[in-house]
Design a protein around this motif. Structure first.
Motif, PDB file in Angstrom:
ATOM      1  N   ARG A 168       0.797  -1.160  -0.089  1.00  0.00           N
ATOM      2  CA  ARG A 168       0.073   0.086   0.099  1.00  0.00           C
ATOM      3  C   ARG A 168       1.008   1.123  -0.107  1.00  0.00           C
ATOM      4  N   TRP A 169       1.981   1.233   0.771  1.00  0.00           N
ATOM      5  CA  TRP A 169       2.798   2.483   0.904  1.00  0.00           C
ATOM      6  C   TRP A 169       3.761   2.728  -0.368  1.00  0.00           C
ATOM      7  N   LEU A 170       4.178   1.308  -0.860  1.00  0.00           N
ATOM      8  CA  LEU A 170       4.857   1.667  -1.960  1.00  0.00           C
ATOM      9  C   LEU A 170       3.996   2.275  -3.413  1.00  0.00           C
ATOM     10  N   ARG A 171       2.733   1.782  -3.234  1.00  0.00           N
ATOM     11  CA  ARG A 171       1.877   2.140  -4.307  1.00  0.00           C
ATOM     12  C   ARG A 171       1.480   3.641  -4.140  1.00  0.00           C
ATOM     13  N   LEU A 172       1.171   4.116  -3.116  1.00  0.00           N
ATOM     14  CA  LEU A 172       0.868   5.474  -2.665  1.00  0.00           C
ATOM     15  C   LEU A 172       2.094   6.219  -3.217  1.00  0.00           C
ATOM     16  N   TRP A 173       3.352   5.724  -2.938  1.00  0.00           N
ATOM     17  CA  TRP A 173       4.545   6.714  -3.207  1.00  0.00           C
ATOM     18  C   TRP A 173       4.610   6.870  -4.873  1.00  0.00           C
ATOM     19  N   LEU A 174       4.412   5.785  -5.466  1.00  0.00           N
ATOM     20  CA  LEU A 174       4.300   5.853  -7.011  1.00  0.00           C
ATOM     21  C   LEU A 174       3.055   6.457  -7.716  1.00  0.00           C
ATOM     22  N   GLY A 227      13.659  -8.251  -6.634  1.00  0.00           N
ATOM     23  CA  GLY A 227      12.821  -7.728  -7.849  1.00  0.00           C
ATOM     24  C   GLY A 227      12.568  -6.437  -7.824  1.00  0.00           C
ATOM     25  N   TRP A 228      11.931  -5.871  -6.871  1.00  0.00           N
ATOM     26  CA  TRP A 228      11.038  -4.389  -6.637  1.00  0.00           C
ATOM     27  C   TRP A 228      12.255  -3.544  -6.504  1.00  0.00           C
ATOM     28  N   THR A 229      13.735  -3.800  -6.143  1.00  0.00           N
ATOM     29  CA  THR A 229      14.416  -2.905  -5.857  1.00  0.00           C
ATOM     30  C   THR A 229      15.038  -2.606  -7.385  1.00  0.00           C
ATOM     31  N   GLN A 230      15.421  -3.640  -8.112  1.00  0.00           N
ATOM     32  CA  GLN A 230      15.594  -3.463  -9.755  1.00  0.00           C
ATOM     33  C   GLN A 230      14.656  -2.720 -10.568  1.00  0.00           C
ATOM     34  N   ARG A 231      13.212  -2.850 -10.291  1.00  0.00           N
ATOM     35  CA  ARG A 231      12.365  -2.302 -11.032  1.00  0.00           C
ATOM     36  C   ARG A 231      12.389  -0.640 -10.656  1.00  0.00           C
ATOM     37  N   LEU A 232      12.310  -0.326  -9.247  1.00  0.00           N
ATOM     38  CA  LEU A 232      12.389   0.942  -9.151  1.00  0.00           C
ATOM     39  C   LEU A 232      13.774   1.754  -9.392  1.00  0.00           C
ATOM     40  N   LEU A 233      14.714   1.082  -9.280  1.00  0.00           N
ATOM     41  CA  LEU A 233      15.943   1.592  -9.811  1.00  0.00           C
ATOM     42  C   LEU A 233      15.790   1.927 -11.241  1.00  0.00           C
ATOM     43  N   MET A 234      15.103   1.080 -11.908  1.00  0.00           N
ATOM     44  CA  MET A 234      15.351   1.355 -13.421  1.00  0.00           C
ATOM     45  C   MET A 234      14.411   2.921 -13.495  1.00  0.00           C
ATOM     46  N   VAL A 235      13.158   3.051 -12.829  1.00  0.00           N
ATOM     47  CA  VAL A 235      12.714   4.289 -12.795  1.00  0.00           C
ATOM     48  C   VAL A 235      13.493   5.408 -12.416  1.00  0.00           C
ATOM     49  N   GLY A 236      14.149   5.197 -11.293  1.00  0.00           N
ATOM     50  CA  GLY A 236      15.161   6.400 -10.874  1.00  0.00           C
ATOM     51  C   GLY A 236      16.277   6.699 -12.037  1.00  0.00           C
ATOM     52  N   GLY A 244      12.819  14.200  -8.421  1.00  0.00           N
ATOM     53  CA  GLY A 244      14.117  13.540  -7.954  1.00  0.00           C
ATOM     54  C   GLY A 244      14.278  13.424  -6.632  1.00  0.00           C
ATOM     55  N   LEU A 245      14.047  14.542  -5.599  1.00  0.00           N
ATOM     56  CA  LEU A 245      13.941  14.165  -4.503  1.00  0.00           C
ATOM     57  C   LEU A 245      12.826  13.173  -3.710  1.00  0.00           C
ATOM     58  N   VAL A 246      11.767  13.254  -4.312  1.00  0.00           N
ATOM     59  CA  VAL A 246      10.754  12.358  -3.911  1.00  0.00           C
ATOM     60  C   VAL A 246      11.036  11.017  -4.269  1.00  0.00           C
ATOM     61  N   PHE A 247      11.638  10.648  -5.486  1.00  0.00           N
ATOM     62  CA  PHE A 247      12.083   9.360  -5.639  1.00  0.00           C
ATOM     63  C   PHE A 247      13.106   8.928  -4.890  1.00  0.00           C
ATOM     64  N   GLY A 258       4.772   5.634 -18.126  1.00  0.00           N
ATOM     65  CA  GLY A 258       4.061   4.270 -18.403  1.00  0.00           C
ATOM     66  C   GLY A 258       4.686   3.295 -17.277  1.00  0.00           C
ATOM     67  N   LEU A 259       5.944   3.367 -17.097  1.00  0.00           N
ATOM     68  CA  LEU A 259       6.487   2.277 -16.202  1.00  0.00           C
ATOM     69  C   LEU A 259       5.974   2.605 -14.648  1.00  0.00           C
ATOM     70  N   ILE A 260       5.810   3.961 -14.214  1.00  0.00           N
ATOM     71  CA  ILE A 260       5.152   4.003 -12.989  1.00  0.00           C
ATOM     72  C   ILE A 260       3.799   3.614 -12.951  1.00  0.00           C
ATOM     73  N   THR A 261       2.710   3.846 -14.126  1.00  0.00           N
ATOM     74  CA  THR A 261       1.626   3.448 -14.087  1.00  0.00           C
ATOM     75  C   THR A 261       1.595   1.646 -13.933  1.00  0.00           C
ATOM     76  N   TRP A 262       2.485   1.128 -14.633  1.00  0.00           N
ATOM     77  CA  TRP A 262       2.561  -0.246 -14.529  1.00  0.00           C
ATOM     78  C   TRP A 262       2.806  -0.832 -13.302  1.00  0.00           C
ATOM     79  N   PHE A 263       3.849  -0.340 -12.576  1.00  0.00           N
ATOM     80  CA  PHE A 263       4.207  -0.942 -11.457  1.00  0.00           C
ATOM     81  C   PHE A 263       3.190  -0.592 -10.247  1.00  0.00           C
ATOM     82  N   ALA A 264       2.399   0.652 -10.193  1.00  0.00           N
ATOM     83  CA  ALA A 264       1.344   0.957  -9.530  1.00  0.00           C
ATOM     84  C   ALA A 264       0.275  -0.110  -9.597  1.00  0.00           C
TER      85      ALA A 264
END
Length: 380
Positions: A34-40, A146-155, A127-130, A197-203
């Motif tokens: 839930r918190w990861l999704r709210l952040w995204l 797995g999620w660390t790699q996905r979110l690093l890609m967004v970063g 950038g700061l929020v991410f 698009g990536l943020i949408t898919w991950f959310a």
């Protein structure tokens, strides 16, 4: 050892079975998803605002008002008359001022300066929020590998976007330039939509538990998923073409529809030498390609929608109803933009329509990949 006979009326189902094993992110803290999704979702909202402010910055010719890229000190705007004069002097040394805005007053400069400053500030905030969110989740051990790699890609893409932004602005500060290079603008906008698009898919992934996603994936509607993927790619190409149109003000070139200056093709579509430059710099040809691709997007959207109507999943059918509706609205906005010669409010509404359509296509593709299971009564 003999097995004890079971009584005729003995209740069944009383034997305890092991609980379903959940995915790694589902274990431990129950509110991690839930918190990861709210952040995204917060990042999604910031990127949407960033795209719209970037569009307004381009449409008001404000993008070259700040001629330096100071990542830290540039966060603070001019605070005194001397600071404003120093910024104005830097701008007056630029080709855009000499060729397009010579004689501009300080209040007029301040107006375009605030657009570009706001656009850059939003980039820093994203950038700061991410960084803050990612490091917080990492320290709290709420991320799996797995999620660390996905979110690093967004970063990485967010960081790359800052570099591409300056690469774009730098092109407009060269001799003879009054705006940024259109192909660099297209790269900048395309990267923004890729991030969105990536943020949408991950959310969307985080909106459902891993066990549910594994079950849903077995019900993937492969042909619908392939069609939605094609529609996503074609929509992305249309967004890139829209940036090329904006980059050379091609939207104001031929304010007629469905013809272009009385014909199907614009006059002299290949007038620039060498010929390949016409596909990037000839306003008539660039607008023509954007129009034709728009028709192709609409046609493919109808084909995908017809396939989606046969889906056994109500949520999937509804998702593609929304996609088709967004395509229809975007076509109308595109025609309106042409007829109005890309007036500011029309052009930015058209860009907002592109954001809506892109998000809905990604969501429809997700539901084709991970359908929401329903009961006979149609309940999720």
């Amino acid at each position: 050892m003999a097995t004890k006979p079971r009584a005729i009326f003995e209740e069944v189902g009383t034997v305890q079975r092991p609980a379903t094993v959940t995915g790694a992110i589902d274990r431990g803290r129950s509110d991690s998803r839930r918190w990861l999704r709210l952040w995204l979702i917060a990042l999604f909202a910031l990127v949407v605002v960033m795209i719209l402010v970037g569009g307004l910055t381009r449409l008001t010719d404000s993008g070259l008002s700040i001629t330096r890229w100071d990542l830290v000190t540039g966060t603070i705007p001019p605070m005194s008359a001397s600071d404003w004069q120093a910024e104005f002097d830097l701008y007056r040394a630029s080709p855009q001022y000499e060729l397009m805005n010579k004689g501009m007053t300080m209040p007029e400069f301040q107006q375009i300066y605030w657009w570009e400053w706001g656009h850059r500030l939003l980039g820093r905030v994203i950038g700061l929020v991410f960084i803050g969110g990612f490091l917080g989740f990492l320290v709290a051990r709420r991320l799996t590998a797995g999620w660390t790699q996905r979110l690093l890609m967004v970063g990485v893409l967010i960081g790359l976007q800052g570099v591409v932004g300056w690469w774009m602005v730098h092109s407009g500060l060269q001799d003879g330039m009054t705006s940024v290079a259109s192909y660099r603008l297209a790269t900048h906008l395309g990267l923004a939509f890729a991030i969105l698009g990536l943020i949408t898919w991950f959310a969307l992934l985080l909106g459902r538990r891993d066990t549910e996603l594994l079950t849903a994936r077995r019900q993937t509607e492969r042909r619908l998923f392939a069609g939605a993927t094609g529609l996503m790619h074609l929509s992305f190409l249309q967004i890139i073409l829209g940036a090329l149109v904006a980059g050379i003000d091609a939207g104001r070139a031929y304010p007629t529809w469905p013809d272009m200056a009385g014909g199907f093709l614009p006059p002299e579509p290949l007038s620039i030498e060498p010929i390949w430059r016409n596909f990037f710099e000839n306003p008539g040809l660039v607008q023509f390609i954007h129009r034709m691709t728009g028709y192709a997007v609409a046609l493919l959207a109808v084909v995908v929608w017809l396939r989606a109507r046969r889906s056994p999943h109500p949520a999937t059918r509804t998702a593609f109803h929304w996609v088709l509706g967004a395509v229809a609205i975007q076509v109308v906005l595109g025609v309106w933009a042409v007829l109005s010669m890309a007036q500011l409010h029309v052009a930015i509404t058209h860009q907002a329509g592109a954001i809506l359509l892109w998000t809905l296509v990604v969501r429809g593709r997700f539901l084709a990949r991970y359908p929401v299971a329903t009961t006979i009564r149609g309940r999720a």
